[in-house]
Design an enzyme around this catalytic site. Structure first.
Site, PDB file in Angstrom:
ATOM      1  N   ASP A  15       0.831  -1.203   0.000  1.00 18.08           N
ATOM      2  CA  ASP A  15       0.000   0.000   0.000  1.00 18.08           C
ATOM      3  C   ASP A  15       0.870   1.259   0.000  1.00 18.08           C
ATOM      4  O   ASP A  15       0.598   2.213  -0.733  1.00 18.08           O
ATOM      5  CB  ASP A  15      -0.916  -0.010   1.227  1.00 18.08           C
ATOM      6  CG  ASP A  15      -1.951   1.097   1.177  1.00 18.08           C
ATOM      7  OD1 ASP A  15      -2.731   1.127   0.220  1.00 18.08           O
ATOM      8  OD2 ASP A  15      -1.954   1.940   2.088  1.00 18.08           O
ATOM      9  N   LYS A  39       1.487   4.222  -2.923  1.00 19.88           N
ATOM     10  CA  LYS A  39       1.352   5.651  -2.643  1.00 19.88           C
ATOM     11  C   LYS A  39       2.571   6.438  -3.104  1.00 19.88           C
ATOM     12  O   LYS A  39       2.442   7.497  -3.735  1.00 19.88           O
ATOM     13  CB  LYS A  39       1.117   5.864  -1.145  1.00 19.88           C
ATOM     14  CG  LYS A  39      -0.248   5.408  -0.671  1.00 19.88           C
ATOM     15  CD  LYS A  39      -0.392   5.549   0.847  1.00 19.88           C
ATOM     16  CE  LYS A  39      -1.767   5.099   1.314  1.00 19.88           C
ATOM     17  NZ  LYS A  39      -1.928   5.203   2.781  1.00 19.88           N
TER      18      LYS A  39
END
Length: 815
Positions: free
Chosen positions: A678, A682
């Site tokens: 994750d 980003k």
């Protein structure tokens, strides 16, 4: 004297006719009246169908006649006392028998001539006017029934006869000069040749009948009574925000009625315009409503655009070729051919090069027109001087109408810009020298979107309606809907944005409501929705084709992320907190950005990084202003920051991860957060938004999880593995304690290289005091060299993520 005309819906049945009788009675107390009535609602259609079936040797025409008979007999029985019905019922039946005799003739001959058609269609008005006159006799015995065929004389152009005004005016004036009755009731639509053959004035001709009489008598006013409160700024059945027009000029009314405003039959205006007789359009069912007054008065303070109208079922025919350049008579030949075929040209535009000429006609005439044009220009086509006629069907003409438009600059640009922003393709444009009409031809499927978009721009104080299609209503989705519900009034009052949720979907159910889903009890309503099928969700959003449509993805689903391309290609904006699309293959990321520009559909994903923090927006502004990002250091996972801020000797790693999930800080699958993927997504998105090309596999991911944890395939096994490897996590914590450091999961980008991983952060580092679920990003750029640009704040949680999504929606609304 006043002339009143009541349309088909006003006299649809006995109940409606009672309203009509009340209006006549009230009006007759003050003025002498001429009352013109249409056929009962749908009766003319039934007569037309019966005639077509009879001519086609279809016996079912008799069923239609029986239906027409029943409709009129039932109406008469409800309006007339039983004691007086006998003779009247017999009269109606005689008229019906006459009709059936004519239809029997069509059936036996197997044909329907225009002359016979007119005679058959006349029965609707003859029956309704007789019944209404007899019904009013119950109120006032002095009422007179007059057959309008005795007064209005025409040529023998059956179907749309041309009125002989010299003869008609004389007959009308002579009759009413002698008649002393307070009320005369006449059938509309029907007329007669000089030798006594029945003709009709065209569909909608009852308005025309009333106008002819009003003009001949120089009446004080012509009143058209219908089922709406006058003429509207647009068709209220398509544009729900359409408003009644209080005052309008003859010319504006003529333009609007020509372009599909059904309230008024276009030829109606001409007979009264010459005599300066005002027309008042009123609602039979709301007689106290103001209505629309049509006159020769034009207020300089009035609205620039008076109305937006349209004509459906249009075909464009284009004739082009080098053989038309400099050759006189090409246009004459084209229009002569169409005139001979009795084809009405609705729209004309010609290129200044004379290379092509384009006309708009009804779809029903397109095939005949194409054949006739190709035959007329056969020689030039064979010589390759002119191309065969090009036909495009299923189009629509949209017209912007206003007497004051000629005094204002930029209206055309505003119109085209408004349509362009919603990806409504304009096929052709025409504007008359009077400048009171700007007409465009568009695809018929776009008509609803076009009318609503234009109406919003020109009539609704710049209030912009946003139509949301929301997929994913879990923790974040629920907060998002709650925020919309709470802020709806504020947005409308202060930002002039009207947000409607058109569709909701979770993994089980989906719900659609074109008028907007009530958000007060949306959960219960969604539970009653239909089975959720993602492909059907996309198809329905595309089919609705609403203006300012926004697809809101509040999932972490890869298959949903793959649908963005389909939405953008339909000019549907995409707002998403789902990071998968923007961290997918670089080519796909660039393609989505390109489609967004190409189809003028915003693609916003601020919540991909930092939830509600303005991180991506800041990067965009830096790059747009000419700055260049060289280095990024960041803690980008609010969930991981929460976990490592709360993990200590008293709280096991397993328990803290569980708590993060309960509070909504982690993804539904917590391994996505803890594996580092994750965070990698980003930082990748920030790198790409900073102008660098990179793919996810180029980012070094130094995972702190044991291989056993990474290998699990479900949440239960994953949490069990965290308990199993508790010692591993305690060891990491103890090492940080020994170094007098804190654990932070850091993302870095510098010199074209990127990495994510757990780090020991010393006390003098900006990341050391990062508390709770906060994120922090440091940007080192050309302008921020020694001291980085720092953005810090809550980077996880349902409410802040929802607010970030909401902010992206508002950005679109403010665009």
């Amino acid at each position: 004297m006043k002339v009143l005309k009541f349309g088909g819906t006003s006299v649809a049945n006995a109940q409606n006719i009672k309203h009509v009788l009340e209006i006549i009675n009230k009006k007759s107390q003050q003025d002498k009246l001429v009352v013109v009535v249409s056929a009962l609602s749908k009766v003319t259609d039934l007569l037309q169908l019966a005639a077509a079936k009879a001519a086609a040797n279809d016996e079912s025409f008799r069923d239609i006649v029986a239906e027409i008979e029943k409709k009129h007999l039932d109406t008469l029985k409800e309006l007339i006392p039983v004691s007086e019905q006998s003779g009247l019922l017999s009269h109606v039946k005689r008229i019906i028998n006459h009709l059936e005799t004519l239809l029997d003739g069509c059936f036996l001959l197997g044909e329907l001539s225009p002359r016979t058609s007119d005679t058959i269609l006349s029965f609707g008005e003859l029956l309704s006017s007789y019944i209404i006159a007899q019904a009013y006799q119950q109120i006032d015995k002095s009422v007179v029934y007059k057959d309008s065929r005795e007064l209005i004389k025409t040529n023998n152009n059956f179907g749309k006869a041309v009125v002989n005004f010299e003869v008609s005016n004389q007959l009308i004036q002579e009759y009413f000069a002698e008649d002393q009755s307070k009320i005369n009731i006449l059938p509309g639509f029907i007329s007669q040749t000089l030798d006594g053959i029945t003709t009709t004035l065209g569909r909608g001709g009852s308005d025309y009948t009333a106008a002819i009489i009003a003009g001949a008598l120089e009446a004080e006013q012509l009143e058209i009574w219908t089922d709406v409160n006058g003429m509207f700024t647009a068709n209220p059945k398509i544009v729900k925000q359409a408003q009644p027009i209080a005052d309008i000029s003859y010319q504006e009314a003529m333009e609007l009625s020509h372009f599909g405003a059904k309230v008024l039959y276009p030829p109606t205006i001409q007979p009264v315009l010459r005599k300066n007789i005002p027309i008042l359009i009123k609602n039979t069912f709301e007689p106290e409503a103001v209505g629309t007054l049509i006159s020769n008065q034009v207020s300089s303070k009035d609205t620039v655009v008076k109305g937006i109208s349209h004509i459906d079922n249009i075909s464009l025919i284009t004739l082009e070729g080098p053989g038309m350049i400099g050759v006189s008579g090409s246009s004459k030949r084209l229009f002569e051919v169409l005139s001979q075929e009795k084809i009405n040209v609705i729209f004309i535009t010609q290129a200044s090069s004379e290379h092509s000429i384009c006309i708009g006609i009804l779809n029903s005439d397109a095939e005949n027109a194409e054949a006739a044009i190709n035959k007329a220009f056969e020689v030039e086509i064979l010589q390759n001087k002119i191309d065969p006629a090009i036909v495009e069907k299923d189009l629509c003409i949209i017209a912007l109408v206003g007497e004051n438009m000629k005094n204002h600059q930029g209206l055309s640009g505003r119109m085209f810009s408004t349509l362009g922003k919603n990806n409504v393709n304009i096929r052709a444009i025409a504007q008359g020298a009077s400048e009171r009409n700007i007409s465009t031809v568009i695809n018929e499927r776009d008509v609803k979107k076009a009318l609503n978009t234009l109406h919003e721009n020109f009539f609704e104080e710049n209030t912009k309606q946003l139509n949301l299609f929301v997929m994913g209503v879990g923790n974040v989705g629920e907060k998002f809907i709650e925020q919309i519900h709470n802020q709806k009034k504020f947005l409308k009052d202060n930002l002039k944005i009207n947000v409607r949720v058109i569709a909701l979907s979770n993994s089980r159910k989906m719900l659609f409501d074109e008028d907007g889903i009530s958000l007060k009890d949306w959960k219960a309503t969604l539970d009653k929705g239909e089975h959720a099928i993602p492909t059907e969700f996309i198809a329905r959003a595309k089919e609705l084709n609403l203006r300012n449509s926004i697809f809101v993805d509040i999932t972490a689903n890869s298959s949903v992320a793959e649908t963005y391309e389909k939405f953008l290609k339909e000019s549907i904006a995409v707002v998403t907190c789902n990071k998968i699309a923007c961290s997918s293959a670089y080519d796909n990321y660039k393609k989505l950005k390109s489609l967004s520009r190409q189809y003028n559909a915003p693609f916003l994903f601020e919540t991909n990084v930092g939830a509600g923090l303005p991180i991506i927006d800041t990067v965009k502004n830096l790059i747009a202003s000419g700055d260049k990002v060289h280095k990024i250091q960041a803690v980008l996972s609010g969930s991981l920051n929460f976990i490592f801020n709360n993990f200590d000797k008293d709280n096991s790693f397993h328990d803290v991860v569980k708590e993060a999930g309960v509070q909504g800080f982690t993804e539904p699958d917590p391994k996505i957060d803890l594996s580092g993927i994750d965070v990698a997504r980003k930082i990748l998105i920030l790198i790409r938004e900073s102008g660098y090309e990179m793919d996810i596999d180029a980012i070094a991911n130094e995972s702190f999880l044991p291989a056993d944890c990474l290998a699990t395939t479900n949440n239960e096994d994953f949490f069990a593995s965290l308990t199993k490897h508790a010692a591993h996590f305690e060891k990491i914590y103890e090492e940080a304690l020994a170094k007098d450091s804190r654990l932070k999961y850091v993302a870095k980008f510098e010199d074209g290289k990127a990495s994510v991983g757990l780090q020991f952060i010393p006390k003098d580092h900006p990341f050391y005091n990062l508390e709770g679920k906060d994120n922090i990003v440091l940007f080192y750029t050309d302008r921020y060299v020694d001291q980085p640009l720092l953005i810090k704040g809550a980077g996880a949680g349902a409410a802040v993520t929802a607010s970030g999504i909401f902010a992206d929606v508002i950005r679109i609304g403010n665009n």
